[in-house]
Design an enzyme around this catalytic site. Structure first.
Site, short mmCIF file in Angstrom:
data_model
loop_
_atom_site.label_atom_id
_atom_site.label_comp_id
_atom_site.label_asym_id
_atom_site.label_seq_id
_atom_site.Cartn_x
_atom_site.Cartn_y
_atom_site.Cartn_z
N TYR A 138 -23.40 -32.33 10.06
CA TYR A 138 -23.24 -33.52 10.89
C TYR A 138 -23.54 -34.76 10.06
O TYR A 138 -24.66 -34.97 9.60
CB TYR A 138 -24.16 -33.43 12.12
N LYS A 191 -23.55 -17.82 8.04
CA LYS A 191 -22.33 -17.47 7.32
C LYS A 191 -22.67 -17.33 5.83
O LYS A 191 -22.02 -17.88 4.95
CB LYS A 191 -21.26 -18.54 7.54
N ASP A 224 -18.68 -15.72 12.90
CA ASP A 224 -17.41 -15.28 13.45
C ASP A 224 -17.56 -13.98 14.23
O ASP A 224 -16.95 -13.79 15.28
CB ASP A 224 -16.34 -15.15 12.37
N ASP A 248 -23.48 -25.77 18.04
CA ASP A 248 -22.66 -26.62 18.90
C ASP A 248 -21.45 -25.85 19.42
O ASP A 248 -21.12 -25.88 20.62
CB ASP A 248 -22.23 -27.85 18.11
N ASP A 252 -20.90 -24.01 23.48
CA ASP A 252 -19.78 -24.34 24.37
C ASP A 252 -19.03 -23.07 24.78
O ASP A 252 -18.63 -22.92 25.94
CB ASP A 252 -18.81 -25.29 23.67
#
Length: 361
Positions: A138, A191, A224, A248, A252
């Site tokens: 970010y 990851k 993933d 984030d 969602d």
């Protein structure tokens, strides 16, 4: 009453924001007042502070310094959504992010669950995503001066991701403490197979912290794989701890699997400050139409009250939070919902139904 009146009264900030903000924040205040009264808490002092387009028009900035000063003088606050994409170009910085950075709100706690009476893709989902809120990719949070994005030429854009051991261990403690109060399992999501230095540091830091919580089971997954598993078997997860961008996105996804972003609660906090902020946006097309779903902010407000109860050792605040959560669930179970969830209730009607159920034992 659930408890006796004790402790000093709360001083809570209200930041209405843009779009549907005034409607959902106003609804959250009404529900909180009812719950606090029903739980026997002292009367709350509400402090209204400007942010967003109205602040630009009045003060020339979306986030006036007086608002930050006012928030610092409260016990916690409810933040409405902002619509910074519609601000004039010189004011496009998201005020919510600026508030998080100013107060060092490093943890973003996002529960996801399904409710009886609300259609869900995965009815067995009941988990919490603990998102590191201060680093990652970010651009507004990972540089001391300037942005984490830059262009060496007009045709090349680069982004710097920041991961530190300090921040990773700090968020891991939040996740493991939370898991100890739930089903006792933490999944570290990363990851590291393609980002071995940054994501490897995050993963390994979380495992270091895990050693301090022998009663909590821990494992790790690639992000993933987690996205796929959330759709297939969300009931396998209890608490997920992950970095900023992954948190984030996954939160969602989890919210939608449980029914809607309109029910997705969120708390931004540090060890000393907390802010209730719904996951959803400002929905300007619904502004002023009495159609917005206020549940996400109801539940976020309950999270804020529960956070304050722990730090102030004031049990009536936890009772008030429980009353809000039970009342929302009971309203859904009765078949009452706003249009985004397939119901017919307006914002005001749904709020009235929730407040009525707050007073039921």
């Amino acid at each position: 009453m659930d408890g006796t009146v004790s402790g000093q009264r709360l001083r809570l900030g209200l930041v209405y924001g843009d779009g549907i903000g005034p409607e959902v924040v106003g609804s959250a205040r009404q529900v909180a007042n009812e719950a606090l009264a029903a739980a026997g808490c002292p009367a709350t002092e509400w402090v209204t502070l400007p942010m967003g387009r109205r602040a630009i028009d009045e003060f020339g900035t979306a986030l006036p310094e007086s608002t930050l000063e006012g928030l610092a003088d409260t016990d916690g606050w409810i933040l409405g959504p902002h619509d910074n994409a519609s601000y004039p170009p010189q004011h496009r910085i998201a005020p919510g992010g600026a508030i998080r950075r100013h107060f060092g709100l490093y943890a973003n706690i996002r529960p996801a669950q399904a409710f009886p009476g609300i259609r869900a893709v995965t009815p067995d989902i009941d988990l919490v995503i603990v998102r590191e809120n201060s680093e990652g990719f970010y651009a507004d949070r990972n540089m001391a001066v300037g942005s984490g994005e830059f262009c060496p030429t007009p045709d090349i854009a680069l982004s710097v991701g920041l991961v530190t051991r300090t921040a990773s261990e700090r968020i891991a403690h939040e996740a493991f403490r939370l898991a100890a109060t739930r089903r006792g399992r933490v999944t570290i999501v990363h990851k590291a197979n393609v980002l071995p230095l940054t994501m490897g540091l995050f993963r390994d830091s979380c495992y270091t912290v895990a050693g301090e919580y022998p009663g909590v089971t821990v494992d790790d997954e690639h992000v993933d794989a987690t996205a796929a598993h959330l759709v297939r078997a969300p009931g396998d997860y209890d608490v997920i701890v992950t970095e900023n961008l992954f948190g984030d996105i996954l939160s969602d996804l989890a919210a939608q699997l449980g029914g809607s972003l309109g029910t997705a609660a969120s708390l931004n906090c540090s060890g000393t400050r907390a802010m209730a902020q719904a996951v959803h946006g400002a929905a300007p097309e619904l502004a002023g139409r009495n159609r917005a779903n206020p549940v996400a902010l109801h539940r976020s407000t309950a999270m804020l009250l529960r956070w304050l109860a722990q730090r102030r050792e004031q049990s009536c605040l936890a009772y008030a939070a429980d009353r809000i959560d039970r009342a929302v669930a009971a309203t859904f179970a009765a078949g009452i919902a706003t249009a985004d969830l397939g119901g017919l209730a307006s914002t005001a009607e749904f709020t009235e139904q929730v407040t009525a159920r707050i007073h039921r034992r």
